[in-house]
Write an enzyme that holds these catalytic residues in place. Sequence first.
Site, PDB file in Angstrom:
ATOM      1  N   LYS A   1       0.820  -1.208   0.000  1.00 23.51           N
ATOM      2  CA  LYS A   1       0.000   0.000   0.000  1.00 23.51           C
ATOM      3  C   LYS A   1       0.861   1.268   0.000  1.00 23.51           C
ATOM      4  CE  LYS A   1      -4.008  -2.145   0.042  1.00 23.51           C
ATOM      5  NZ  LYS A   1      -3.817  -3.596   0.137  1.00 23.51           N
TER       6      LYS A   1
HETATM    7  C1  LIG Z   1      -5.250  -4.426   0.518  1.00 17.04           C
HETATM    8  C2  LIG Z   1      -6.698  -4.338   0.511  1.00 17.04           C
HETATM    9  C3  LIG Z   1      -7.471  -4.795   1.580  1.00 17.04           C
HETATM   10  C4  LIG Z   1      -6.907  -5.595   2.720  1.00 17.04           C
HETATM   11  O1  LIG Z   1      -5.925  -4.993   3.457  1.00 17.04           O
HETATM   12  P1  LIG Z   1      -4.843  -5.898   4.233  1.00 17.04           P
HETATM   13  O2  LIG Z   1      -4.171  -4.918   5.128  1.00 17.04           O
HETATM   14  O3  LIG Z   1      -3.924  -6.451   3.180  1.00 17.04           O
HETATM   15  O4  LIG Z   1      -5.566  -6.962   4.977  1.00 17.04           O
HETATM   16  C5  LIG Z   1      -8.836  -4.600   1.548  1.00 17.04           C
HETATM   17  N1  LIG Z   1      -9.424  -3.995   0.512  1.00 17.04           N
HETATM   18  C6  LIG Z   1      -8.721  -3.559  -0.556  1.00 17.04           C
HETATM   19  C7  LIG Z   1      -9.458  -2.863  -1.649  1.00 17.04           C
HETATM   20  C8  LIG Z   1      -7.344  -3.724  -0.603  1.00 17.04           C
HETATM   21  O5  LIG Z   1      -6.653  -3.305  -1.666  1.00 17.04           O
END
Ligand SMILES: *Cc1c(COP(=O)(O)O)cnc(C)c1O
Length: 367
Positions: free
Chosen positions: A180
């Site tokens: 992210k």
């Molecule tokens: C990455 C992501 C998640 C989940 O987040 P994590 O921290 O990896 O569990 C949920 N929704 C979307 C749209 C994502 O891109």
Amino acid sequence: MSGNEMKYIQEAFDGNWIAPLGPNVDGFEKDLENYLGQESHVAVVSTGTAALHLALAMLGVEKDDFVICQSLTFAASANPIIYLGGIPVFVDSEKDTWNLCPIAVEEAIKVCIEKGKKPKAIITVCLYGMPYKVEEIKAISEKYNIPIIEDSAEALGSTYKGQKCGTFGDISVLSFNGNKIITTSGGGALVLKEEIYKQKAVFLSTQAKDDAPHYQHSIVGYNYRLSNICAGIGRGQMEVIDQRVAERRANHEFYKNIFKNQEGVELFTEPSEDYQSNHWLNAIIIHPEKTGNKDREFWRLAFAEENIETRPLWKPMHLQPLFDNKMYFGSNIAETLFNNGLCLPSGSNLTDDDKKRINKVIKNLLG
Ligand SMILES: *Cc1c(COP(=O)(O)O)cnc(C)c1O
């Protein structure tokens, strides 16, 4: 990493705060609250998925409850509905933001009501950093009195009409996973409207222990709180969030220049000045009939040949084997985007040399 993370991690070790508790947890939450504005109350947890799970639990989702969810997204948006025994009701995207189509959302709600159960929540996504149609979705949420969970896992640093993504939902969710815009290695957050809801989220994420000298439990709890070490990384990352967003947006400008006036390839970009994406990922839609019949896979393989990774868009949830028999509302917009869409290299650390290599492949493809 920014380089400042070690300072906060060192503080955690020096103070012997290695537990899911401590000054970095409080500090990271404060940093996020200040950054988001809107009197946000933030509870940090171990992942974005955990945050979505808690958000649904807080809204009372139980076995056989309907929850509306954007189909064009990562599976983590929808899986927590299943954890609680709920039933996901998938909805198509609209063409401007690639996020929830308001018309299809309303249709889905009406059908759920006809089946005797109003949906318990609407999960909206800010796909690849792009804000969704905030006002249209909010109007529907208010009309039917159904709360919104804003999945802004990909959208920290984006804004709609100057207001930060992560503040539009009744509960909003962020992720600090490794891929992210900022990361704590693994981490996530719930953004809540009032301090009492934050207390509730913290309570649920620390095993739901009642106030008693012995271990007393009245409801199901979870072990989801973020550790003080990971929160230290988060504090270091918050020092560079503006820089990270600027780097991603600069990547977008790079692609904008390449694809401007280009027949047959559309770069995913903001539909108007109201929207400002962090451009977490840059994506294109390829119209093979206008690019010498070179389709999405042709493009992907051409990049792969040069050792450059690109990927198709998220495969819509209603097309996943996992969700085979689930309801779906809308037409084929998400599906068409999936069939023709490609995510391009978009890391904050793309070098000029990387960009030259990418440019060369694209020029060859278009040539
Ligand atoms: C990455 C992501 C998640 C989940 O987040 P994590 O921290 O990896 O569990 C949920 N929704 C979307 C749209 C994502 O891109």
